[in-house]
Design a protein around this motif. Structure first.
Motif: not given
Length: 219
Positions: A147-170
């Motif tokens: 579960i820890e490995a799965r959650d770590r993998q999910q955080r990669l996408m979380d970070t990308v999407v959140e960063e895109g929203v912060t930058r106004g790209a998403f």
């Protein structure tokens, strides 16, 4: 198998990926690198399920005696842990290499991470399917480690999407939910994809890249 043992197995499991040059070749897929015993166990689990498989059946498929299987893996649970550890370690290695190739551009980071997820779940569909579906059969610390490995993998996408929203790209108003929806969409490929289907893995990945951009509200 302890968490330390699982981590050691994971590092050993991705050796073949590293040697092939993951940073330059995360899109390339050849042999899955599983040792014969784990290959036999994976085939049995796919056909019959974890609980429907016996060590004797794994041994017969691997061309070993039952004691021969136990020499390498002390239990059926250890076989499952070996398979799941291999899947999560390889996916992590390929995903981080894809992000490294993408560089700082958040749109490209989304594109390549989605591409990586789709390619992995198409090319490694049996490995990915068992890793996802047989979490119900994992026990104790092994389940926690997965579960820890799965959650770590999910955080990669979380970070990308959140960063895109912060930058106004998403433009999505729901970055966390959208991130999970994209990952779920990509990982579900292992449940239905067939090599003799309409699309090759790269063609499917291209479509999913477009759908992911639409989902996050990217240009």
């Amino acid at each position: 198998m302890t968490e330390a043992d699982a981590m050691t197995a994971g590092k050993a499991a991705v050796t073949s990926v590293d040697e092939a040059g993951t940073a330059a070749g995360w899109r390339l897929y050849t042999d899955d690198g599983l040792p014969p015993v784990l290959q036999a166990a994976l085939a049995c689990f796919v056909e019959q399920g974890y609980h429907g498989t016996t060590i004797r059946e794994v041994a017969a498929r691997a061309g070993l005696s039952v004691p021969g299987v136990y020499h390498h893996h002390p239990s059926k649970q250890a076989l499952l842990v070996g398979i799941v550890t291999r899947a999560m370690a390889e996916l992590w290695e390929r995903s981080t290499a894809a992000l490294e190739e993408a560089g700082p551009d958040v749109g490209r980071r989304l594109d390549l991470l989605v591409e990586c997820l789709v390619l992995f779940h198409a090319h490694r569909r049996e490995l990915a399917f068992i890793a996802a579906s047989e979490i119900r059969s994992m026990l104790g610390d092994d389940r926690t480690t997965y579960i820890e490995a799965r959650d770590r993998q999910q955080r990669l996408m979380d970070t990308v999407v959140e960063e895109g929203v912060t930058r106004g790209a998403f433009t999505t108003d729901y970055p966390r939910e959208v991130s999970r929806a994209i990952v779920t969409m990509c990982t579900a490929v292992s449940q239905w994809y067939r090599t003799d289907g309409e699309l090759s893995p790269p063609e499917l990945a291209a479509r999913y890249r477009t759908m992911a951009r639409m989902t996050v509200g990217a240009a």
